[in-house]
Design a protein around this motif. Sequence first.
Motif, short mmCIF file in Angstrom:
data_model
loop_
_atom_site.label_atom_id
_atom_site.label_comp_id
_atom_site.label_asym_id
_atom_site.label_seq_id
_atom_site.Cartn_x
_atom_site.Cartn_y
_atom_site.Cartn_z
N VAL A 291 0.85 -1.19 0.00
CA VAL A 291 0.00 0.00 0.00
C VAL A 291 0.89 1.24 0.00
O VAL A 291 1.98 1.22 0.59
CB VAL A 291 -0.93 0.01 1.23
N PRO A 292 0.50 2.32 -0.69
CA PRO A 292 1.32 3.54 -0.64
C PRO A 292 1.55 3.96 0.81
O PRO A 292 0.60 4.16 1.57
CB PRO A 292 0.47 4.55 -1.40
N LEU A 293 2.82 4.09 1.18
CA LEU A 293 3.15 4.34 2.58
C LEU A 293 2.61 5.66 3.10
O LEU A 293 2.18 5.75 4.25
CB LEU A 293 4.67 4.29 2.79
N ARG A 294 2.63 6.68 2.26
CA ARG A 294 2.11 7.97 2.72
C ARG A 294 0.64 7.86 3.09
O ARG A 294 0.21 8.36 4.13
CB ARG A 294 2.31 9.05 1.66
N GLU A 295 -0.13 7.19 2.26
CA GLU A 295 -1.55 7.01 2.54
C GLU A 295 -1.75 6.20 3.81
O GLU A 295 -2.62 6.51 4.64
CB GLU A 295 -2.24 6.33 1.36
N ALA A 296 -0.96 5.14 3.96
CA ALA A 296 -1.10 4.28 5.14
C ALA A 296 -0.77 5.04 6.42
O ALA A 296 -1.47 4.92 7.44
CB ALA A 296 -0.19 3.06 5.00
N LEU A 297 0.30 5.83 6.37
CA LEU A 297 0.70 6.60 7.54
C LEU A 297 -0.37 7.61 7.93
O LEU A 297 -0.76 7.71 9.11
CB LEU A 297 2.02 7.32 7.28
N GLU A 298 -0.86 8.36 6.95
CA GLU A 298 -1.87 9.37 7.25
C GLU A 298 -3.15 8.73 7.76
O GLU A 298 -3.79 9.24 8.69
CB GLU A 298 -2.14 10.21 6.01
N ARG A 299 -3.53 7.60 7.17
CA ARG A 299 -4.74 6.92 7.59
C ARG A 299 -4.62 6.45 9.05
O ARG A 299 -5.55 6.60 9.85
CB ARG A 299 -5.01 5.74 6.66
N ALA A 300 -3.47 5.89 9.39
CA ALA A 300 -3.25 5.42 10.76
C ALA A 300 -3.27 6.57 11.76
O ALA A 300 -3.86 6.47 12.84
CB ALA A 300 -1.93 4.66 10.85
N VAL A 301 -2.62 7.68 11.39
CA VAL A 301 -2.57 8.84 12.28
C VAL A 301 -3.97 9.42 12.49
O VAL A 301 -4.40 9.66 13.63
CB VAL A 301 -1.63 9.92 11.69
N VAL A 302 -4.69 9.63 11.41
CA VAL A 302 -6.02 10.24 11.52
C VAL A 302 -6.98 9.32 12.27
O VAL A 302 -7.74 9.77 13.14
CB VAL A 302 -6.57 10.56 10.11
N THR A 303 -6.93 8.03 11.98
CA THR A 303 -7.84 7.09 12.65
C THR A 303 -7.58 7.03 14.15
O THR A 303 -8.51 7.01 14.96
CB THR A 303 -7.70 5.69 12.04
N SER A 304 -6.30 6.99 14.53
CA SER A 304 -5.99 6.84 15.95
C SER A 304 -6.17 8.12 16.75
O SER A 304 -6.45 8.06 17.96
CB SER A 304 -4.55 6.33 16.11
#
Length: 217
Positions: free
Chosen positions: A95-108
């Motif tokens: 998965v694109p790492l930037r998207e994964a990182l932002e998704r994890a940050v926003v979700t948490s």
Amino acid sequence: MRSPRPYQPSTEPGPKSLTERRKAATQLDIARAACALFAEHGPDGTTAEDIARAAGVALRTFYRYFRSKQDAVAPLLAGGADAWRGQLAAETPGVPLREALERAVVTSLSVPEDEQEGLRWTRGLLRAATGDPALRAVWYRVNQDSEEQLVPVLARLAGPEADPLEVRLLAAAATDAIRVALEVWAVGDAPSTGPGGPADTAVRCLHELTGGMRLLH
């Protein structure tokens, strides 16, 4: 009495045993008691005995788990890091790492109003830490532990061809993005959600710190 080790979050995979769950629950009870007392009396006005009494445990039990009164809040501070790493670990490799990182940050960091206990504790502790070097040291150690645990998560997502140095740098940048965002938010008066909140500020910090990283392009 043998000196206890600093609090360390568990990094072992798989379900925890009953003993481990009880230990974690006791640590969290002590951490909540410490945080509440720090909020009311400040770290200087709180003793280890006060915390143990408020948590309903013996003083020797307190020192079995924590080496100081400041160290007692580590499970609360580590909880947020554990949550966002868990979100990231659930992503699919490739998965694109930037998207994964932002998704994890926003979700948490974007939690409903009735589930914001962790953010409220963190804000109070970071405000108290501005005048307490020992409490700041616990916060920095929690972040260092989180950064080290983030490396294998990112390495798995990036794949075997990724440069280990770039993975290591990304772990450091992502951890610092969240750390700085929480510190800035904690000392201000922005709400827990929306513009200026932890999630919004963390994404901004993430962009600033990782904009030139090849691993994200």
